[in-house]
Design a protein around this motif. Structure first.
Motif, PDB file in Angstrom:
ATOM      1  N   ARG A   1       0.829  -1.195   0.000  1.00  0.00           N
ATOM      2  CA  ARG A   1       0.000   0.000   0.000  1.00  0.00           C
ATOM      3  C   ARG A   1       0.866   1.248   0.000  1.00  0.00           C
ATOM      4  O   ARG A   1       2.058   1.215   0.341  1.00  0.00           O
ATOM      5  CB  ARG A   1      -0.931   0.032   1.206  1.00  0.00           C
TER       6      ARG A   1
ATOM      7  N   VAL B   1      -6.107   3.393   2.174  1.00  0.00           N
ATOM      8  CA  VAL B   1      -5.423   4.458   1.439  1.00  0.00           C
ATOM      9  C   VAL B   1      -6.432   5.492   0.929  1.00  0.00           C
ATOM     10  O   VAL B   1      -7.448   5.129   0.325  1.00  0.00           O
ATOM     11  CB  VAL B   1      -4.629   3.864   0.256  1.00  0.00           C
TER      12      VAL B   1
ATOM     13  N   GLU C   1       0.253   2.803  -6.286  1.00  0.00           N
ATOM     14  CA  GLU C   1      -0.137   1.670  -5.454  1.00  0.00           C
ATOM     15  C   GLU C   1      -0.707   0.544  -6.316  1.00  0.00           C
ATOM     16  O   GLU C   1      -0.370  -0.637  -6.125  1.00  0.00           O
ATOM     17  CB  GLU C   1      -1.172   2.085  -4.413  1.00  0.00           C
TER      18      GLU C   1
ATOM     19  N   SER D   1      -7.212  -0.942  -7.188  1.00  0.00           N
ATOM     20  CA  SER D   1      -6.395  -1.453  -6.084  1.00  0.00           C
ATOM     21  C   SER D   1      -7.245  -2.184  -5.062  1.00  0.00           C
ATOM     22  O   SER D   1      -6.856  -3.231  -4.535  1.00  0.00           O
ATOM     23  CB  SER D   1      -5.649  -0.304  -5.395  1.00  0.00           C
TER      24      SER D   1
END
Length: 394
Positions: free
Chosen positions: A16, A27, A66, A251
């Motif tokens: 992350r 995040v 990320e 993500s």
């Protein structure tokens, strides 16, 4: 246990972007076009490539970084560059390395838009492309020329689910000093890692299984740092940037990729087995069915068969249209890789720009139906297909 010993499922979840001063567990979104510097000298050093820092979201962004790092962890890649769509990733993975006078060798069984790029646009820029039949890999070496620079392929292919031995093609490519570029969209890194089998570059339409819920567009090119640097240099000027919001969504999706692909594959395998015995179905294609011509290769390089099932209706094109119209639960849409099961007719949609001869050459017959098998209960998926098959026979 050190992170280097973690399984891919663990690495992707625990990779992350660094926490901010708020020390958030998830995040945050970095919805910004540009980034600031504490002083003029720092800004000068960053623009001169003497110091690493974010400059502009067309180049890089914390959310995009990320996503790239997580994909690298899954694919076993040194680096990657994320793009706005799968096709921009394919385009960048070609144009960063080929120039006027070069030759590209591609499998014939590829996504319709990729075929259009290779057949219509690359020749305008002086790049010629030849195709080989994935079912006959012995053709590859015969088609290599002195000006050949890259071999491009999809495995499993879209939509015919042809399989080719990636390791074998990599050995051929490297014996001739060529780059091997593999579209890993259908398998995803949860089921197949082309880099470990010798591929130099891997491309994805993250819009599909990686997102997994039909929400956002995205693409990515992965490989060694030196190769990805060339992709970065092209893309920072060309500008096919992945938005921070889409990267953030993708993500989050990666955290459940292995679980989803396990269930997609289980549903697809069961659906394929049931369809084999249906009287309206002439042929079923699925990589993990023993009837698949490249079954042994699929078993060797994939951990599961994926979420796509194709079948040929005995009644051809006319029955295919009646079948789609009779579906009650499955969606009719151009996408795939969704939680919701999707039915499509490749000959009239995704591969309509190919000639009939080109479609037949890669197994896209008039009555071919492609099912992107979702996460509904497999009994419900089959029940909808079964009732539509019955209605389409009338």
């Amino acid at each position: 246990m050190h992170s280097s010993h973690w399984h891919p499922e663990t690495r992707v979840i625990r990779t992350r972007y660094a926490s901010t001063e708020a020390r958030e567990h998830s995040v945050p979104l970095f919805l910004t076009s540009s980034f600031c510097y504490p002083d003029a000298e720092t800004m000068r050093a960053v623009f001169a490539d003497e110091q690493e820092a974010y400059i502009y979201s067309r180049f890089s962004n914390p959310n995009v970084d990320e996503f790239v790092q997580r994909m690298c962890a899954l694919e076993g890649a040194e680096d990657g560059f994320a793009t706005a769509s799968g096709m921009s990733a394919v385009f960048a993975s070609i144009m960063a390395f080929l120039q006027q006078g070069d030759h590209l060798l591609s499998s014939a069984a590829i996504f319709g838009s990729t075929h259009t790029l290779f057949s219509k646009y690359l020749p305008k820029w002086g790049i010629r492309c030849d195709e080989f039949d994935m079912r006959h890999p012995e053709q590859i070496e015969k088609l290599i020329r002195p000006e050949t620079k890259m071999i491009f392929l999809e495995t499993p292919s879209n939509p015919g689910l042809d399989i080719i031995d990636i390791k074998q093609v990599a050995e051929i490519a490297h014996a001739h000093g060529l780059l091997l570029n593999v579209d890993n969209c259908f398998a995803t890194p949860a089921l197949q890692q082309p880099i470990a089998l010798g591929a130099d570059l891997v491309v994805h339409s993250a819009t599909k299984w990686i997102d997994g819920q039909g929400r956002v567009l995205g693409g990515i090119v992965l490989g060694k740092k030196a190769l990805i640097h060339e992709v970065y240099l092209l893309c920072r000027t060309m500008g096919p940037s992945l938005s921070p919001f889409n990267a953030w969504m993708l993500s989050r999706s990666l955290e459940t990729l292995h679980l989803r692909m396990q269930q997609h594959s289980a549903n697809a395998w069961e659906l394929a087995r049931r369809l084999q015995s249906h009287p309206s179905v002439r042929e079923v294609r699925y990589p993990f069915l023993e009837s698949h011509p490249q079954y042994a290769i699929a078993r060797k390089q994939m951990t599961a068969g994926g979420g796509i099932v194709c079948f040929e209706l005995k009644g051809g094109l006319a029955q295919g249209k009646r079948f789609l119209d009779a579906l009650q639960m499955l969606s009719l849409t151009a996408n795939l890789g969704d939680t919701r099961s999707i039915a499509s007719h490749p000959a009239s949609t995704t591969h309509a720009k190919l000639t009939e001869e080109e479609r037949l050459a890669v197994g896209i017959t008039p009555g071919l139906i492609r099912i992107s098998v979702g996460l509904e209960h497999v009994d419900d998926i089959y029940a909808d297909i079964e009732q539509a098959l019955e209605k389409s026979e009338r």
